[in-house]
Design a protein around this motif. Structure first.
Motif, PDB file in Angstrom:
ATOM      1  N   ILE A  80       0.871  -1.188   0.000  1.00 26.68           N
ATOM      2  CA  ILE A  80       0.000   0.000   0.000  1.00 26.68           C
ATOM      3  C   ILE A  80       0.901   1.228   0.000  1.00 26.68           C
ATOM      4  O   ILE A  80       1.719   1.421   0.907  1.00 26.68           O
ATOM      5  N   LEU A  81       0.743   2.024  -1.047  1.00 26.70           N
ATOM      6  CA  LEU A  81       1.596   3.200  -1.232  1.00 26.70           C
ATOM      7  C   LEU A  81       0.842   4.469  -0.846  1.00 26.70           C
ATOM      8  O   LEU A  81      -0.301   4.685  -1.283  1.00 26.70           O
ATOM      9  N   ALA A  82       1.490   5.280  -0.040  1.00 28.39           N
ATOM     10  CA  ALA A  82       0.958   6.615   0.277  1.00 28.39           C
ATOM     11  C   ALA A  82       1.450   7.584  -0.788  1.00 28.39           C
ATOM     12  O   ALA A  82       2.513   7.381  -1.386  1.00 28.39           O
ATOM     13  N   ARG A  83       0.658   8.635  -1.024  1.00 26.88           N
ATOM     14  CA  ARG A  83       1.041   9.637  -2.023  1.00 26.88           C
ATOM     15  C   ARG A  83       1.115  11.022  -1.381  1.00 26.88           C
ATOM     16  O   ARG A  83       0.297  11.904  -1.670  1.00 26.88           O
ATOM     17  N   PRO A  84       2.099  11.219  -0.496  1.00 27.93           N
ATOM     18  CA  PRO A  84       2.156  12.473   0.253  1.00 27.93           C
ATOM     19  C   PRO A  84       2.351  13.705  -0.623  1.00 27.93           C
ATOM     20  O   PRO A  84       1.936  14.802  -0.240  1.00 27.93           O
ATOM     21  N   SER A  85       2.928  13.498  -1.807  1.00 29.71           N
ATOM     22  CA  SER A  85       3.193  14.662  -2.665  1.00 29.71           C
ATOM     23  C   SER A  85       1.893  15.315  -3.144  1.00 29.71           C
ATOM     24  O   SER A  85       1.897  16.482  -3.537  1.00 29.71           O
ATOM     25  N   LYS A 121      -3.099  23.807  10.340  1.00 30.35           N
ATOM     26  CA  LYS A 121      -3.215  24.001  11.786  1.00 30.35           C
ATOM     27  C   LYS A 121      -3.170  22.683  12.569  1.00 30.35           C
ATOM     28  O   LYS A 121      -2.501  22.576  13.592  1.00 30.35           O
ATOM     29  N   GLU A 122      -3.915  21.703  12.074  1.00 32.42           N
ATOM     30  CA  GLU A 122      -4.081  20.474  12.867  1.00 32.42           C
ATOM     31  C   GLU A 122      -3.164  19.324  12.441  1.00 32.42           C
ATOM     32  O   GLU A 122      -2.821  18.487  13.256  1.00 32.42           O
ATOM     33  N   VAL A 123      -2.858  19.262  11.155  1.00 32.75           N
ATOM     34  CA  VAL A 123      -2.118  18.086  10.672  1.00 32.75           C
ATOM     35  C   VAL A 123      -0.617  18.341  10.636  1.00 32.75           C
ATOM     36  O   VAL A 123       0.145  17.704  11.371  1.00 32.75           O
ATOM     37  N   PHE A 124      -0.195  19.304   9.815  1.00 29.90           N
ATOM     38  CA  PHE A 124       1.251  19.467   9.607  1.00 29.90           C
ATOM     39  C   PHE A 124       1.973  19.974  10.855  1.00 29.90           C
ATOM     40  O   PHE A 124       3.197  19.869  10.936  1.00 29.90           O
ATOM     41  N   SER A 125       1.224  20.473  11.822  1.00 31.01           N
ATOM     42  CA  SER A 125       1.871  20.850  13.086  1.00 31.01           C
ATOM     43  C   SER A 125       2.196  19.605  13.920  1.00 31.01           C
ATOM     44  O   SER A 125       2.968  19.679  14.869  1.00 31.01           O
ATOM     45  N   ARG A 126       1.571  18.486  13.565  1.00 27.13           N
ATOM     46  CA  ARG A 126       1.760  17.261  14.370  1.00 27.13           C
ATOM     47  C   ARG A 126       2.456  16.132  13.636  1.00 27.13           C
ATOM     48  O   ARG A 126       3.022  15.245  14.247  1.00 27.13           O
ATOM     49  N   MET A 127       2.326  16.134  12.311  1.00 26.34           N
ATOM     50  CA  MET A 127       2.912  15.002  11.553  1.00 26.34           C
ATOM     51  C   MET A 127       3.196  15.456  10.132  1.00 26.34           C
ATOM     52  O   MET A 127       2.678  16.481   9.677  1.00 26.34           O
ATOM     53  N   ASN A 128       3.992  14.659   9.435  1.00 27.03           N
ATOM     54  CA  ASN A 128       4.255  15.020   8.041  1.00 27.03           C
ATOM     55  C   ASN A 128       3.210  14.382   7.121  1.00 27.03           C
ATOM     56  O   ASN A 128       2.362  13.594   7.549  1.00 27.03           O
ATOM     57  N   TRP A 132       0.302  11.286   7.578  1.00 27.91           N
ATOM     58  CA  TRP A 132      -1.144  11.504   7.409  1.00 27.91           C
ATOM     59  C   TRP A 132      -1.702  10.577   6.343  1.00 27.91           C
ATOM     60  O   TRP A 132      -2.743   9.943   6.539  1.00 27.91           O
ATOM     61  N   CYS A 133      -0.998  10.464   5.218  1.00 25.11           N
ATOM     62  CA  CYS A 133      -1.464   9.557   4.152  1.00 25.11           C
ATOM     63  C   CYS A 133      -1.440   8.106   4.628  1.00 25.11           C
ATOM     64  O   CYS A 133      -2.331   7.321   4.296  1.00 25.11           O
TER      65      CYS A 133
END
Ligand SMILES: Cc1cc2nc3c(=O)[nH]c(=O)nc-3n(C[C@H](O)[C@H](O)[C@H](O)COP(=O)(O)O)c2cc1C
Length: 207
Positions: A80-85, A121-128, A132-133
């Motif tokens: 299973i591949l995440a696509r963070p880009s 505010k909620e996501v990138f302050s806590r994780m990359n 998240w993906c």
């Protein structure tokens, strides 16, 4: 009692697959459909499912996966591949993703604004973005395993792998994709060990 609970009871992390027993194509398609129909936050679907069918590739992957026999002995291995880009709020993909809803331009823009605010505010302050993906990928992972179990097909989720090595062996373009988790599917050989779970009383609180 309930067909979903029955499937959840059937499922276990299969350590020993029968290497001779293969999943039929239509059943594999149903498992993949279980992934496709899974929810994602904001409907981003920033994932991809790589079904590794080549025995040579699976042999090569095994040492990079803690030498786990499930990698080579299962019927199918899904990466299973995440696509963070894709999920950066400024990425055109985000806009096209909201446009699929066929809402008015105003509402689409409001969604994009809300998404941008939430992510910053909620996501990138806590994780990359990869983390998240990957959280979304684990929903598909669970649904695939439950779908498989509903058809009497066993599975093993696998975090026991070296991400960089696996990506290199699979020639993944890591600017676009990153491995989130692996899952092997097939048929058990022998019986699983006793399931250990805390009781609902230990895990659930009502307020
Ligand atoms: C995300 C995830 C990763 C896991 N990675 C592995 C793994 O690499 N190898 C393995 O044999 N089991 C792995 N497991 C299986 C767990 O050890 C197993 O689910 C847990 O011990 C409970 O047992 P059960 O699934 O049979 O009920 C993983 C499970 C999850 C959910």
């Amino acid at each position: 009692m309930n067909p979903v609970i029955d499937a959840l009871k059937f499922r276990h992390a299969c350590k020993k697959f029968d290497p001779q027993k293969k999943i039929a194509g239509p059943e594999l398609d149903i498992i993949l459909e279980g992934a496709r129909l899974s929810p994602t936050s904001f409907g981003m679907e920033a994932w991809k499912f790589l079904v590794v069918v080549s025995d040579d590739i699976r042999q090569a992957l095994r040492p990079a996966c803690w030498d786990q026999p499930q990698v080579t002995d299962s019927s199918h291995l899904v990466v299973i591949l995440a696509r963070p880009s894709l999920i950066d709020p400024s990425n055109d993909y985000v806009k096209s993703s909201f446009l699929r809803r066929e809402l008015s331009e105003d509402i689409t823009q409001a969604y994009i604004k809300k998404y941008k605010w939430h992510m910053e505010k909620e996501v990138f302050s806590r994780m990359n973005a990869y983390a998240w993906c990957s959280k979304q990928c684990y929903i598909a992972l669970a649904n695939m395993m439950t779908t498989a179990a509903s058809m009497g097909i066993d599975s093993c989720p696998m975090e026991g792998f070296e991400k960089d090595r696996v990506e290199a062996l699979l020639e993944i373009d890591t600017r676009a994709f990153e491995v989130a988790v692996l899952v092997a599917f097939g048929y058990r050989e022998g019986e699983p060990s006793v399931r250990r779970r805390y009781s609902l009383g230990q895990l659930v609180e009502f307020r």
